[in-house]
Enzyme design. Structure first.
Site, PDB file in Angstrom:
ATOM      1  N   CYS A 118     -12.042   3.004   0.722  1.00  0.00           N
ATOM      2  CA  CYS A 118     -10.290   2.997   1.011  1.00  0.00           C
ATOM      3  C   CYS A 118      -9.891   2.151   2.403  1.00  0.00           C
ATOM      4  O   CYS A 118     -10.795   2.073   3.058  1.00  0.00           O
ATOM      5  CB  CYS A 118     -10.100   4.452   1.281  1.00  0.00           C
ATOM      6  SG  CYS A 118      -8.311   4.996   1.231  1.00  0.00           S
ATOM      7  N   THR A 119      -8.537   1.390   1.846  1.00  0.00           N
ATOM      8  CA  THR A 119      -8.521   0.494   3.224  1.00  0.00           C
ATOM      9  C   THR A 119      -7.943   1.350   4.707  1.00  0.00           C
ATOM     10  O   THR A 119      -8.534   0.711   5.587  1.00  0.00           O
ATOM     11  CB  THR A 119      -7.220   0.384   2.785  1.00  0.00           C
ATOM     12  OG1 THR A 119      -6.236   0.461   2.044  1.00  0.00           O
ATOM     13  CG2 THR A 119      -7.990  -1.409   1.482  1.00  0.00           C
ATOM     14  N   HIS A 120      -7.662   2.756   4.314  1.00  0.00           N
ATOM     15  CA  HIS A 120      -6.944   3.277   5.521  1.00  0.00           C
ATOM     16  C   HIS A 120      -8.518   3.637   6.473  1.00  0.00           C
ATOM     17  O   HIS A 120      -8.691   3.782   7.833  1.00  0.00           O
ATOM     18  CB  HIS A 120      -7.366   4.909   5.331  1.00  0.00           C
ATOM     19  CG  HIS A 120      -5.442   4.784   4.999  1.00  0.00           C
ATOM     20  ND1 HIS A 120      -4.937   4.620   3.537  1.00  0.00           N
ATOM     21  CD2 HIS A 120      -4.563   5.265   5.513  1.00  0.00           C
ATOM     22  CE1 HIS A 120      -3.788   4.853   3.747  1.00  0.00           C
ATOM     23  NE2 HIS A 120      -3.313   5.152   4.558  1.00  0.00           N
TER      24      HIS A 120
ATOM     25  N   CYS B 219      -4.803  -1.556  -1.263  1.00  0.00           N
ATOM     26  CA  CYS B 219      -4.928  -0.882  -1.488  1.00  0.00           C
ATOM     27  C   CYS B 219      -5.638  -0.337  -3.219  1.00  0.00           C
ATOM     28  O   CYS B 219      -5.830  -0.569  -4.069  1.00  0.00           O
ATOM     29  CB  CYS B 219      -3.779  -0.013  -2.091  1.00  0.00           C
ATOM     30  SG  CYS B 219      -4.158   2.200  -2.631  1.00  0.00           S
ATOM     31  N   ASN B 220      -6.894   0.443  -2.502  1.00  0.00           N
ATOM     32  CA  ASN B 220      -8.207   0.299  -3.830  1.00  0.00           C
ATOM     33  C   ASN B 220      -7.366   0.817  -5.078  1.00  0.00           C
ATOM     34  O   ASN B 220      -7.694   1.134  -6.033  1.00  0.00           O
ATOM     35  CB  ASN B 220      -9.033   1.547  -2.786  1.00  0.00           C
ATOM     36  CG  ASN B 220      -9.737   0.836  -2.225  1.00  0.00           C
ATOM     37  OD1 ASN B 220      -9.881   0.727  -1.081  1.00  0.00           O
ATOM     38  ND2 ASN B 220     -10.816  -0.393  -2.361  1.00  0.00           N
ATOM     39  N   THR B 221      -6.988   2.626  -4.890  1.00  0.00           N
ATOM     40  CA  THR B 221      -5.535   2.821  -5.764  1.00  0.00           C
ATOM     41  C   THR B 221      -4.964   2.450  -6.741  1.00  0.00           C
ATOM     42  O   THR B 221      -5.155   2.784  -7.904  1.00  0.00           O
ATOM     43  CB  THR B 221      -5.514   4.059  -5.399  1.00  0.00           C
ATOM     44  OG1 THR B 221      -6.699   5.026  -4.906  1.00  0.00           O
ATOM     45  CG2 THR B 221      -4.550   4.813  -6.067  1.00  0.00           C
TER      46      THR B 221
ATOM     47  N   ASP C 138       1.048  -1.225   0.294  1.00  0.00           N
ATOM     48  CA  ASP C 138       0.136  -0.282  -0.160  1.00  0.00           C
ATOM     49  C   ASP C 138       0.789   1.145   0.164  1.00  0.00           C
ATOM     50  O   ASP C 138       2.143   0.634   0.089  1.00  0.00           O
ATOM     51  CB  ASP C 138      -1.082  -0.458   1.102  1.00  0.00           C
ATOM     52  CG  ASP C 138      -1.778   1.230   0.930  1.00  0.00           C
ATOM     53  OD1 ASP C 138      -2.698   1.710  -0.243  1.00  0.00           O
ATOM     54  OD2 ASP C 138      -2.522   1.591   2.053  1.00  0.00           O
ATOM     55  N   SER C 139       0.067   2.532  -0.461  1.00  0.00           N
ATOM     56  CA  SER C 139       1.391   4.006   0.677  1.00  0.00           C
ATOM     57  C   SER C 139       1.647   3.944   1.123  1.00  0.00           C
ATOM     58  O   SER C 139       2.734   4.435   1.710  1.00  0.00           O
ATOM     59  CB  SER C 139      -0.112   4.794  -0.761  1.00  0.00           C
ATOM     60  OG  SER C 139      -0.298   5.211   0.040  1.00  0.00           O
TER      61      SER C 139
ATOM     62  N   GLY D  46      -3.467   8.686  -4.207  1.00  0.00           N
ATOM     63  CA  GLY D  46      -4.244   9.454  -5.562  1.00  0.00           C
ATOM     64  C   GLY D  46      -4.098   9.997  -6.620  1.00  0.00           C
ATOM     65  O   GLY D  46      -4.653  10.235  -7.371  1.00  0.00           O
TER      66      GLY D  46
END
Length: 262
Positions: free
Chosen positions: A177-179, A70-72, A7-8, A40
């Protein structure tokens, strides 16, 4: 068994915690990109390149499966990741849980980053899986960044702003969003009015964790001894969990079984 996640930033904590719940003995590799986040606002090509760099750093640890938490990155980088890594390494993407949310009936709200809200990708998922269900797309500017920094005041403000855009009477909220899964309780409290009907939140962490085990040829064993290892890679550098990760139960749970390796 070893499962890697990328993920970022710390959005991967929810899926990592879900893997640990299913297999406490699994070794985990967390590969993030603090030097390049947030992803993003970046171009699809840039997101793909940075996700590939994170994946290659994780692959050096020889995992049995890789979760794109991560969705993005799942939208923009999944084809490139699979082209490079599969079939040798299973790659599991993250898709907003629109289908199960819609199956419970509407109305449904989808909380997502401004870049994802209204995007062709999200609109396609709504058409495919939520036809006939009332769906409201809710942009959440600043929420992922606030969660990443574990900034309580900014998180509260961003949640309140998104809740104000969420129609009353919503029965389910998709966390796109995973966050957002790290602050699920705060989102539920903000959206559900006092005395209101039960509100169901739909995240992706448990589903991708289960899929990762299946693709790795493993079964859940929640009673296994918690002897798994934790390796952290930050923009290609061996590291440790950032302090912000420990502000969340998911981050603390990863350090409870074994010390981080860096």
């Amino acid at each position: 068994m070893k499962i890697a996640l990328l993920d970022s930033g710390i959005g991967l904590l929810a899926a990592a915690s879900a893997v640990r719940a299913l297999r406490p003995d699994a070794a985990l590799v967390l590969s993030s990109d603090p030097d390049g986040m947030p992803w993003g606002p970046r171009t699809p090509e840039d997101v793909s390149a940075r996700a590939l760099a994170c994946a290659r750093a994780a692959v050096a640890h020889r995992p049995d499966a890789l979760i794109v938490a991560c969705n993005t990155a799942s939208v923009h980088a999944l084809p490139a990741l699979r082209a490079e890594l599969e079939p040798g390494l299973p790659v599991i993407g993250t898709v907003p849980a629109i289908k199960p949310a819609a199956a419970g009936g509407g109305p449904v709200a989808i909380w997502a980053t401004p870049a994802t809200t209204g995007s062709p990708y999200q609109r396609r998922l709504i058409r495919e899986f939520a036809g006939g269900v009332e769906v409201t797309e809710v942009p959440c500017p600043g929420l992922a960044d606030a969660v990443e920094r574990a900034d309580e005041a900014e998180t509260a403000a961003a949640v309140a702003a998104a809740a104000a855009l969420t129609p009353p009477g919503v029965r389910a909220v998709v966390l796109g969003c995973t966050h957002y899964e790290l602050v699920a309780d705060r989102i539920r409290d903000a959206v559900r009015p006092p005395g209101g009907a039960p509100l169901v939140l739909h995240g992706s962490a448990e589903a991708v964790a289960a899929q990762a085990l299946r693709r790795a040829g493993a079964r859940p064993a929640p009673a296994a001894a918690p002897s798994g290892e934790l390796s952290v890679v930050a923009s290609g550098r061996e590291s440790a969990l950032p302090p912000a990760a420990l502000a969340y139960a998911e981050g603390r749970s990863l350090t409870a079984a074994s010390p981080a390796r860096g």
